[in-house]
Design an enzyme around this catalytic site. Structure first.
Site, PDB file in Angstrom:
ATOM      1  N   CYS A   1     -33.801   8.144 -34.841  1.00 20.69           N
ATOM      2  CA  CYS A   1     -34.860   7.295 -35.320  1.00 20.69           C
ATOM      3  C   CYS A   1     -36.268   8.064 -34.874  1.00 20.69           C
ATOM      4  CB  CYS A   1     -34.890   6.019 -34.572  1.00 20.69           C
ATOM      5  SG  CYS A   1     -36.179   4.922 -34.776  1.00 20.69           S
TER       6      CYS A   1
ATOM      7  N   CYS B   1     -34.611  -0.274 -29.559  1.00 20.55           N
ATOM      8  CA  CYS B   1     -33.355   0.201 -29.657  1.00 20.55           C
ATOM      9  C   CYS B   1     -33.176   0.868 -28.018  1.00 20.55           C
ATOM     10  CB  CYS B   1     -32.848   0.897 -30.579  1.00 20.55           C
ATOM     11  SG  CYS B   1     -32.619  -0.065 -32.218  1.00 20.55           S
TER      12      CYS B   1
ATOM     13  N   GLN C   1     -25.595 -14.722 -37.967  1.00 21.27           N
ATOM     14  CA  GLN C   1     -25.519 -13.263 -37.225  1.00 21.27           C
ATOM     15  C   GLN C   1     -26.108 -12.316 -38.120  1.00 21.27           C
ATOM     16  OE1 GLN C   1     -24.737 -12.952 -34.424  1.00 21.27           O
ATOM     17  NE2 GLN C   1     -23.110 -14.661 -33.761  1.00 21.27           N
TER      18      GLN C   1
ATOM     19  N   TYR D   1     -21.890 -26.931 -32.116  1.00 22.63           N
ATOM     20  CA  TYR D   1     -23.029 -25.740 -32.533  1.00 22.63           C
ATOM     21  C   TYR D   1     -22.333 -25.129 -33.656  1.00 22.63           C
ATOM     22  CZ  TYR D   1     -24.221 -26.549 -27.330  1.00 22.63           C
ATOM     23  OH  TYR D   1     -24.580 -26.869 -25.947  1.00 22.63           O
TER      24      TYR D   1
ATOM     25  N   GLU E   1     -23.537 -30.268 -35.378  1.00 25.42           N
ATOM     26  CA  GLU E   1     -24.872 -29.206 -35.311  1.00 25.42           C
ATOM     27  C   GLU E   1     -26.155 -30.357 -35.375  1.00 25.42           C
ATOM     28  OE1 GLU E   1     -27.886 -26.830 -35.032  1.00 25.42           O
ATOM     29  OE2 GLU E   1     -25.537 -26.031 -35.075  1.00 25.42           O
TER      30      GLU E   1
ATOM     31  N   CYS F   1     -23.204 -15.035 -26.809  1.00 24.23           N
ATOM     32  CA  CYS F   1     -24.007 -13.701 -26.924  1.00 24.23           C
ATOM     33  C   CYS F   1     -24.458 -13.433 -25.486  1.00 24.23           C
ATOM     34  CB  CYS F   1     -25.168 -14.076 -27.871  1.00 24.23           C
ATOM     35  SG  CYS F   1     -26.261 -15.324 -27.422  1.00 24.23           S
TER      36      CYS F   1
END
Length: 378
Positions: A3, A14, A212, A245, A266, A337
């Site tokens: 990059c 990153c 996502q 969720y 939700e 996550c």
């Protein structure tokens, strides 16, 4: 992956840039396994789900900086000045093309970028999402309605340059603080959802729906959860399943099956509406969605045979973890996550045992991770 922005020191998001991808994946797996070592024996881990190392992001969250006629699209430096990142290599190809088109059209539109140091200007962010069918959602975040007319004038050129544009909206974020968007959304297009094809289902993303950022790995995650659900009770699967969720219904819709009652819960009204639309299109008459607080469902409305949870990064927390511990639920799929908060929740549920665990590399070039575990009552 190489990059130019990273090499020049312009962007350090990153953190694993330049590390060979196989080494990245192995390191992320070791990190997740270390956090969960107390709860997941080594032989319970399945092989990690890899990702493309570049060109995988379906969403661009761009801070608009610079000046009128010469905007920057990317991030801000420590002094609040715009840093140009329009050629980020993480974007899917159609998303990259859309970002380049937007950069040119915003420059010629007369829209004034918001200047953080002086608190002047209007256009704060561009939020762009692409579907597997190359359809697009474009959202412009403005400080006020003052330049809304310029966005309306921009709509025609945008549609001409981006034939896949399905949803165009303006979000108003009047406060001077580090948040992407505000509570008021003005949809300028005829359509208000982006159809997101995942495996053999179509999910509908509203303007503020969570999804996502890696569609291919999300598809693998949903498919894995569905296999786990179908495999419990000797392959019979649960009769009643709740997805807490649930967002726009990704897990619930993938886990639906003939003779199975599925309920998604939700707090977001928009997400529930999107999930209901997807269920109706699929003809799933036994799959329903409820607007409510996931933390209060168990105990207030009985208990299903199986639960799927996909909580925010903070995890379930003591309240919901405690309710699951005390419930009569027999099987659980937990998608996380944050392996650290997952480990904390598992410590609060000692009567549960992890049967399988798998890492899903949703965020290559970083040490962020997604982990799914299948649990059963001991």
């Amino acid at each position: 992956m190489q990059c130019d922005y990273f090499d020049a020191g312009a962007c350090g998001s990153c953190t694993l840039m330049g590390v060979p991808y196989a080494a990245q994946l192995a390191s992320t797996q070791r990190t997740a396994a270390a956090y969960l070592a107390e709860h997941v024996p080594h032989d319970r881990w399945l092989d990690p789900q890899p990702s493309r190392e570049a060109g995988f992001r379906n969403k661009a969250k761009l801070v608009v900086g610079g000046r009128k006629g010469a905007p920057t699209l990317g991030i801000l430096d420590p002094g609040g000045e715009g840093v140009e990142l329009r050629h980020c290599g993480l974007y899917e190809a159609e998303l990259h093309r859309a970002v380049l088109v937007l950069a040119d059209l915003v420059a010629s539109s007369g829209l004034t970028p918001y200047d953080v140091p002086t608190r002047q200007g209007e256009l704060k962010h561009l939020l762009v999402t692409v579907s597997p069918d190359a359809q697009l959602m474009v959202r412009l975040v403005l400080r006020s309605p003052g330049q809304l007319s310029r966005v309306r004038e921009l709509a025609g050129p945008l549609r001409q340059a981006l034939p896949g544009l399905r949803v165009l909206s303006v979000n108003l974020q009047p406060e001077h603080k580090a948040v992407l968007e505000g509570s008021e959304e003005l949809v300028l297009s005829e359509q208000d959802t982006l159809p997101m094809r995942v495996n053999d289902l179509v999910l509908h993303l509203g303007t503020r729906s969570f999804f996502q950022t890696n569609t291919a790995v999300a598809a693998a995650l949903y498919a894995q959860a569905a296999r786990w659900v179908d495999g419990v009770d000797g392959g019979q699967g649960p009769r009643v399943l709740w997805d807490l969720y649930c967002g726009v219904g990704g897990f619930a819709l993938h886990c639906a099956a003939p003779g199975r009652e599925v309920l998604g819960v939700e707090v977001s009204q928009d997400a529930v509406a999107s999930a209901r639309r997807s269920a109706e299109e699929q003809g799933l008459t036994d799959t329903h969605f409820h607007e409510g607080d996931a933390t209060t469902m168990l105990g207030e409305a009985g208990a299903p045979d199986m639960v799927v949870v996909n909580p925010p990064r903070r995890g379930l927390g003591p309240r919901l973890a405690g309710r699951l511990e005390q419930s009569h639920v027999q099987h659980l799929v937990y998608s996380s996550c944050n392996a650290r908060s997952l480990a904390g929740d598992l410590s609060r549920m000692p009567s549960w045992q992890v049967e399988r665990a798998r890492l899903f590399d949703m965020f290559p070039q970083t040490d962020h991770h997604e982990v799914a575990v299948l649990l059963r009552r001991r």
